[in-house]
Scaffold this active site. Sequence first.
Site, PDB file in Angstrom:
ATOM      1  N   SER A  60     -25.273  -6.475  20.911  1.00 41.10           N
ATOM      2  CA  SER A  60     -24.035  -6.207  20.325  1.00 41.10           C
ATOM      3  C   SER A  60     -23.006  -6.125  18.603  1.00 41.10           C
ATOM      4  CB  SER A  60     -24.359  -8.242  20.151  1.00 41.10           C
ATOM      5  OG  SER A  60     -24.813  -7.904  18.353  1.00 41.10           O
ATOM      6  N   ASP A  95     -22.689  -4.944  23.487  1.00 41.36           N
ATOM      7  CA  ASP A  95     -21.615  -5.262  24.149  1.00 41.36           C
ATOM      8  C   ASP A  95     -21.048  -5.869  22.898  1.00 41.36           C
ATOM      9  OD1 ASP A  95     -21.669  -7.898  25.436  1.00 41.36           O
ATOM     10  OD2 ASP A  95     -23.697  -9.448  24.240  1.00 41.36           O
ATOM     11  N   SER A 230     -25.809 -17.941  30.399  1.00 42.96           N
ATOM     12  CA  SER A 230     -27.890 -18.277  30.047  1.00 42.96           C
ATOM     13  C   SER A 230     -27.790 -20.117  30.988  1.00 42.96           C
ATOM     14  CB  SER A 230     -28.246 -18.569  28.531  1.00 42.96           C
ATOM     15  OG  SER A 230     -28.674 -17.166  28.094  1.00 42.96           O
ATOM     16  N   ASP A 272     -28.057 -13.981  26.635  1.00 47.99           N
ATOM     17  CA  ASP A 272     -28.353 -13.542  25.080  1.00 47.99           C
ATOM     18  C   ASP A 272     -29.671 -15.160  24.863  1.00 47.99           C
ATOM     19  OD1 ASP A 272     -28.678 -13.418  22.688  1.00 47.99           O
ATOM     20  OD2 ASP A 272     -26.943 -13.306  22.087  1.00 47.99           O
ATOM     21  N   ARG A 276     -32.582 -16.006  22.985  1.00 49.41           N
ATOM     22  CA  ARG A 276     -33.004 -16.759  20.939  1.00 49.41           C
ATOM     23  C   ARG A 276     -33.826 -18.123  21.406  1.00 49.41           C
ATOM     24  NH1 ARG A 276     -27.221 -16.014  18.401  1.00 49.41           N
ATOM     25  NH2 ARG A 276     -26.816 -13.576  19.044  1.00 49.41           N
ATOM     26  N   ARG A 318     -31.978 -13.579  14.241  1.00 42.37           N
ATOM     27  CA  ARG A 318     -31.536 -12.616  12.943  1.00 42.37           C
ATOM     28  C   ARG A 318     -31.046 -13.697  12.123  1.00 42.37           C
ATOM     29  NH1 ARG A 318     -26.776 -10.835  16.482  1.00 42.37           N
ATOM     30  NH2 ARG A 318     -26.594 -12.244  16.462  1.00 42.37           N
TER      31      ARG A 318
HETATM   32  O1  G3H Z   1     -21.326 -12.465  23.494  1.00 44.26           O
HETATM   33  C1  G3H Z   1     -22.397 -12.577  22.632  1.00 44.26           C
HETATM   34  C2  G3H Z   1     -23.718 -12.833  22.590  1.00 44.26           C
HETATM   35  O2  G3H Z   1     -24.442 -13.562  23.178  1.00 44.26           O
HETATM   36  C3  G3H Z   1     -23.981 -11.245  21.409  1.00 44.26           C
HETATM   37  O3  G3H Z   1     -24.112 -12.254  20.782  1.00 44.26           O
HETATM   38  O4  G3H Z   1     -22.725 -10.989  18.436  1.00 44.26           O
HETATM   39  O5  G3H Z   1     -24.467 -12.615  17.920  1.00 44.26           O
HETATM   40  O6  G3H Z   1     -25.429 -10.837  18.620  1.00 44.26           O
HETATM   41  P1  G3H Z   1     -24.466 -11.437  18.562  1.00 44.26           P
HETATM   42  P1  13P Z   2     -25.634 -16.417  26.628  1.00 41.69           P
HETATM   43  O1  13P Z   2     -24.618 -17.090  24.808  1.00 41.69           O
HETATM   44  O2  13P Z   2     -25.320 -17.796  28.021  1.00 41.69           O
HETATM   45  O3  13P Z   2     -26.621 -16.162  26.876  1.00 41.69           O
HETATM   46  O4  13P Z   2     -24.001 -14.899  26.852  1.00 41.69           O
HETATM   47  C1  13P Z   2     -24.530 -13.553  26.168  1.00 41.69           C
HETATM   48  C2  13P Z   2     -23.306 -12.479  25.791  1.00 41.69           C
HETATM   49  O5  13P Z   2     -22.264 -13.044  27.636  1.00 41.69           O
HETATM   50  C3  13P Z   2     -23.385 -11.323  25.556  1.00 41.69           C
HETATM   51  O6  13P Z   2     -21.752 -11.000  26.001  1.00 41.69           O
HETATM   52 ZN    ZN Z   3     -20.803 -11.929  26.111  1.00 39.00          ZN
END
Ligand code: G3H
Ligand code: 13P
Ligand code: ZN
Length: 369
Positions: A60, A95, A230, A272, A276, A318
Amino acid sequence: MSNKASNLFSMTPLLKAAELSSLDGKPAAIGAFNVNFYTQALGIIEGLKKAGGPGIIQASKGANKFQGGAEHIKAMVLQAMQDCQCTIPVALHLDHGNSEAASACIENGFSSVMIDASHSPLEENIQATLEIVKKAAPKGVSVEGEYGMLAGVEEDIIHETTTYANPMLVPYFFDETGADALAIAYGTSHGPNKGQNLSGLAIHIVDQSYKGLKAYGQNEKHFLVSHGSSTVPQDLVAEINQYGGNLKAARGVPMEKIKEAIASGMRKVNIDTDLRLGITATFRKYFIDNPGIENDSPNVLAPIKKVLDENPGTIDPRDYLKVIDIKLLRKDPAGTDLEDVMALIKPRITAHVAMLVKEFGSAGLASHI
Ligand code: G3H
Ligand code: 13P
Ligand code: ZN
């Protein structure tokens, strides 16, 4: 298309293999797993290898910031691929990017990017996506857009409810933008608390969108993406809570629903939160199982433990890894203070990824690409 210089694939041939399998009566989707540090990347790749499934490793904007830029993420993922002699087709994907992040990742050798302009009105969203397709296509980089808005946290904005995608407009979005993939909001949400929103899960949106792609002959070139997918394994939630965490009402998407979405036409499934949770459970258990170990490691383990102790609700690695030298998180931890805990994390990620790839129907598809 394979980017020969880096051994990374655009996600298009991976998603196409899943579509061909589905047309052949074996519904399949490619797992897309978020990454923030080296051992996480290695665990994911080992999981793909174990299942013989192609896969997408995605970072991301937050992951890019955490690692100090796209070039570091790319080097880290390639290093992990080399260290485990990975011959499985893998795409490296941005992402939830914006125009700036997508452009930077295209320049820095990612093989795929997402431009998420879903918060803008549809025509602006289409325009922003088209601009990125124009930059990406000449380099063989695939592009994912997003249409509709997931409930929960997305792109640093919190949405109270889902803004569903209109299936009638999905073929139009692909036609206008030339994007390879499109995330459609159908009632899932990001993060570990999907409970209340799941009552609004609308798999018929997937079904109707996919039927539209087929009706317009787009389905072997353009693919649907499921975000917020997830499963939030309850044993991981219990483990986090047993070892000092405090997660409330954590619920994921039931696996049967993900499989229903795949059978209805989803070809990329984003994960994701599950990773985690596994990482956080392992860190918490490690500190309890090894009392006082942080005293031997004042610059690495001690600050990590302090953040975990002070933040029982965190599941984002993180949060507690940003307090150490980032260079430690870009490479094999052998010989460092992280060696033991990372050795516990890797096989858990591998097992979960391999299990998901099998459930998603893409095990064995690596040999079809
Ligand atoms: O879309 C959300 C994903 O879980 C990525 O999350 O932006 O906190 O890395 P993040
Ligand atoms: P989750 O939070 O359900 O793992 O989704 C991840 C996601 O969509 C990352 O773009
Ligand atoms: Zn997403």
